[in-house]
Write an enzyme that holds these catalytic residues in place. Structure first.
Site, PDB file in Angstrom:
ATOM      1  N   LEU A   1       0.841  -1.197   0.000  1.00 26.69           N
ATOM      2  CA  LEU A   1       0.000   0.000   0.000  1.00 26.69           C
ATOM      3  C   LEU A   1       0.877   1.248   0.000  1.00 26.69           C
ATOM      4  CD1 LEU A   1      -2.611  -1.135   2.684  1.00 26.69           C
ATOM      5  CD2 LEU A   1      -2.690  -1.462   0.206  1.00 26.69           C
TER       6      LEU A   1
ATOM      7  N   ARG B   1       0.796  14.590   7.201  1.00 28.01           N
ATOM      8  CA  ARG B   1       1.468  14.881   8.468  1.00 28.01           C
ATOM      9  C   ARG B   1       2.981  15.022   8.321  1.00 28.01           C
ATOM     10  NH1 ARG B   1      -0.973  10.478  12.501  1.00 28.01           N
ATOM     11  NH2 ARG B   1      -1.560   9.458  10.547  1.00 28.01           N
TER      12      ARG B   1
END
Length: 457
Positions: A8, A15
Site C-alpha cells: 500500500l 502529516r
C-alpha cells in the site's frame, strides 16, 4: 503454495508536511517503500503489486521493475486500495500478504514466520500484531476470553476499554487470496472515517465461519509506521542500529556506532575500522583493512583494501589499494586515485586520474587531469582547467617534479622526467627531461623599503 504481495503506497502523508510523498522519504538512504519491496522480494512471491496514488510516477521511478503497479485514483481506504488489484489477483489460489509502504523496518524473517504460522493453522486470515508500549494511534486487536481474535478496532472507533488494549495491528496481513476478494466485496463504509477498511475483512470472514488468527512478533520496532518527521527519525535510528550491528558481526570495527551513519546499500570489508562521526552514503563500497577517521563523508565511493581516509569527503570516486587521503581532502566525482598515492590536507581532486606512487601533499587543486606514476606535486599547485566557457585537460608524465605554487594552464602536456620550477605559470607543453621556468625576473631596489610608511627603523 503461490505467494502474492500487495504494497500500500497510495497515500499523500499530509502529516509529513512535505512536497515529497510519504513513502518516498528515506530511511538510511533508501525510500521507505523501497525497503518494504526489498524485503518482500526475499519471499520470492509470484507477484509484487504496489498500489500507487499520490506521486504515482515518482514511486514508479523509485521502484522500477521490482513490482507491478495499480492506480488508486480516489483514496477511499485500505480495503478500497487492495480491491484495485482484483483484476490481477482475484481467483488465484495462494496466500497474499498485504504490507504498508510506510513501514520500512519489517524484515523478511518476520514475514516468513507470518506465512508459516498462517499456513500451519490453516487460516483464511492472519494479522501480524505486536505489543506496543504506547498503543495510541494503532488499531487494537480485540480477542475473546479464549484468546481468539474477534476484530480489529481503529483508534477513532475504539471504546475506552478497547483503547486500553496494548496488542496492536501492525498493518500487515496474510490472507487466503480467494477469500480475501470475496470478503472485500462485502466491506462497507459505516465507520468514523467513512472509508473501506481492510480490517473489516476479519469480521466478515469470521461471520462466514472462516478461521482468523494473529501472529504476534517479538520485536515491536519492526512494526513502526512512519507518519511524521518524528517517527521518521525514530525509524532511521532503529535502521541505523540494525545496519551497524550487521557490519560489526561481519568483522568491521565501529569506535562509536551510535554516531556513525551508514546507509542501507553500503558494503564494508572485514577488519576495517570506522571512527565516530563518519557518514557512508549511497552505494559506497569499502574494502578490508581500511581506516576511515572521524569527520569523513563518503558517497557512492569505491575504496579498495588498506586505504586510509582521514577526515575527508569522497564523492563518486575510486581509491585504489594502499593509498591515503587527507586530512581535509575532497575527491569530487569521476576521480581515480592510486594505488599507493598520497593525497594530503586541503587537496581537491575533480575528474582526474592519479597513478601509482604520486604524491599531492597539500593546498592543491587537480582538475581534469591525468597524472602518471611517482610525480611530486608541490604545495599550492593549481591545474587551471577552465577558461570561462570550456574545461580543458592536462596530462603529466611519470617522474615529473612540480614545484610549489605552480599554475598549469590547460590544455597542457607535461612529458615524463621533466621539472616545473616553483612559482611558474606554465602555458606551453613541456618536453621530456626539460626544466620549465615561467616567472618574472626579480629586481631588488636597494634601500627602497625605508620610503614605505610601515617601515620600522
Amino acid at each position: 503454495m503461490d505467494r502474492f504481495v500487495i504494497v500500500l503506497a497510495a497515500g499523500q502523508g499530509t502529516r509529513m508536511k512535505s512536497k515529497l510523498y510519504k513513502v518516498l522519504h528515506r530511511v538510511c538512504g533508501k525510500a521507505m517503500v523501497n525497503h518494504v519491496v526489498s524485503q518482500a522480494e526475499k519471499l520470492q512471491p509470484e507477484k509484487i503489486i504496489t498500489i500507487v496514488g499520490f506521486g504515482a510516477d515518482a514511486v514508479k521511478e523509485e521502484l522500477g521493475l521490482k513490482t507491478e503497479y495499480v492506480l488508486q485514483e480516489q483514496q477511499l481506504g485500505t480495503g478500497h486500495a487492495v480491491l484495485q488489484t482484483e483484476k490481477l489477483l482475484a481467483g488465484k489460489k495462494g496466500t497474499t500478504v498485504v504490507l504498508s509502504g510506510d513501514a520500512p523496518l519489517l524484515t523478511s524473517a518476520t514475514l516468513e514466520a507470518l506465512f508459516a504460522d498462517h499456513q500451519e493453522n490453516h487460516r483464511s486470515a492472519t494479522i501480524l500484531t505486536a505489543t506496543a508500549p504506547n498503543p495510541s494511534g494503532y488499531g487494537r486487536i480485540i480477542r475473546d476470553e479464549l484468546g481468539n481474535v474477534l476484530k480489529i478496532v481503529e483508534q477513532k472507533d475504539a471504546t475506552a476499554e478497547e483503547a486500553a488494549v496494548t496488542e496492536i495491528n501492525t498493518g500487515t496481513y496474510c490472507f487466503d487470496n480467494e477469500w480475501l476478494f470475496k470478503a472485500l466485496s462485502e466491506v462497507r463504509t459505516d465507520n468514523a472515517q467513512g472509508e473501506y477498511y481492510l480490517t473489516d475483512v476479519v469480521e466478515i470472514l469470521q461471520a462466514q465461519g472462516e478461521i482468523v488468527g494473529a501472529y504476534k512478533m517479538s520485536n515491536f520496532d519492526e512494526s513502526m509506521g512512519v507518519n511524521d518527521r518524528v517517527a521518521l527519525a525514530a525509524a532511521t535510528k532503529v535502521m541505523q542500529r540494525r545496519i551497524n550491528e550487521e557490519h560489526m558481526r561481519n568483522g568491521v570495527t565501529f569506535y562509536d556506532p551510535e554516531r556513525t551513519y551508514v546507509e542501507a546499500d553500503v558494503k564494508i570489508g572485514a577488519d576495517t575500522v570506522i571512527e565516530g562521526g563518519v557518514s557512508l552514503r549511497g552505494t559506497t563500497t569499502i574494502g578490508a583493512d581500511c581506516v576511515i577517521t572521524a569527520g569523513s563523508d563518503l558517497r557512492d565511493a569505491i575504496i579498495d583494501d588498506q586505504v586510509i581516509v582521514k577526515s575527508s569527503n569522497i564523492e563518486e570516486s575510486h581509491v585504489l589499494a594502499g593509498s591515503d587521503i587527507g586530512p581535509y581532502a575532497h575527491l569530487r566525482p569521476a576521480s581515480t586515485v592510486g594505488p599507493n598515492v598520497h593525497i594530503g590536507n586541503f587537496v581537491e581532486v575533480k575528474k582526474a586520474t592519479i597513478h601509482q606512487g604520486t604524491k599531492v601533499g597539500h593546498l592543491t587543486y587537480v582538475g581534469d587531469a591525468t597524472l602518471g606514476e611517482n610525480i611530486n606535486v608541490g604545495c599550492g599547485t593549481v591545474f587551471v582547467n577552465y577558461d570561462g566557457k570550456n574545461k580543458h585537460h592536462t596530462n603529466v608524465g611519470d617522474n615529473v617534479f612540480i614545484g610549489c605554487n605552480a599554475n598549469l594552464v590547460a590544455p597542457l602536456e607535461i612529458a615524463k622526467n621533466s621539472f616545473i620550477a616553483a612559482g611558474s605559470t606554465i602555458t606551453n607543453d613541456v618536453p621530456e627531461d626539460a626544466l620549465a621556468i615561467a616567472r618574472a625576473h626579480q629586481e631588488n631596489k636597494l634601500a627602497y623599503a625605508k620610503k614605505l610608511p610601515y617601515h620600522k627603523d
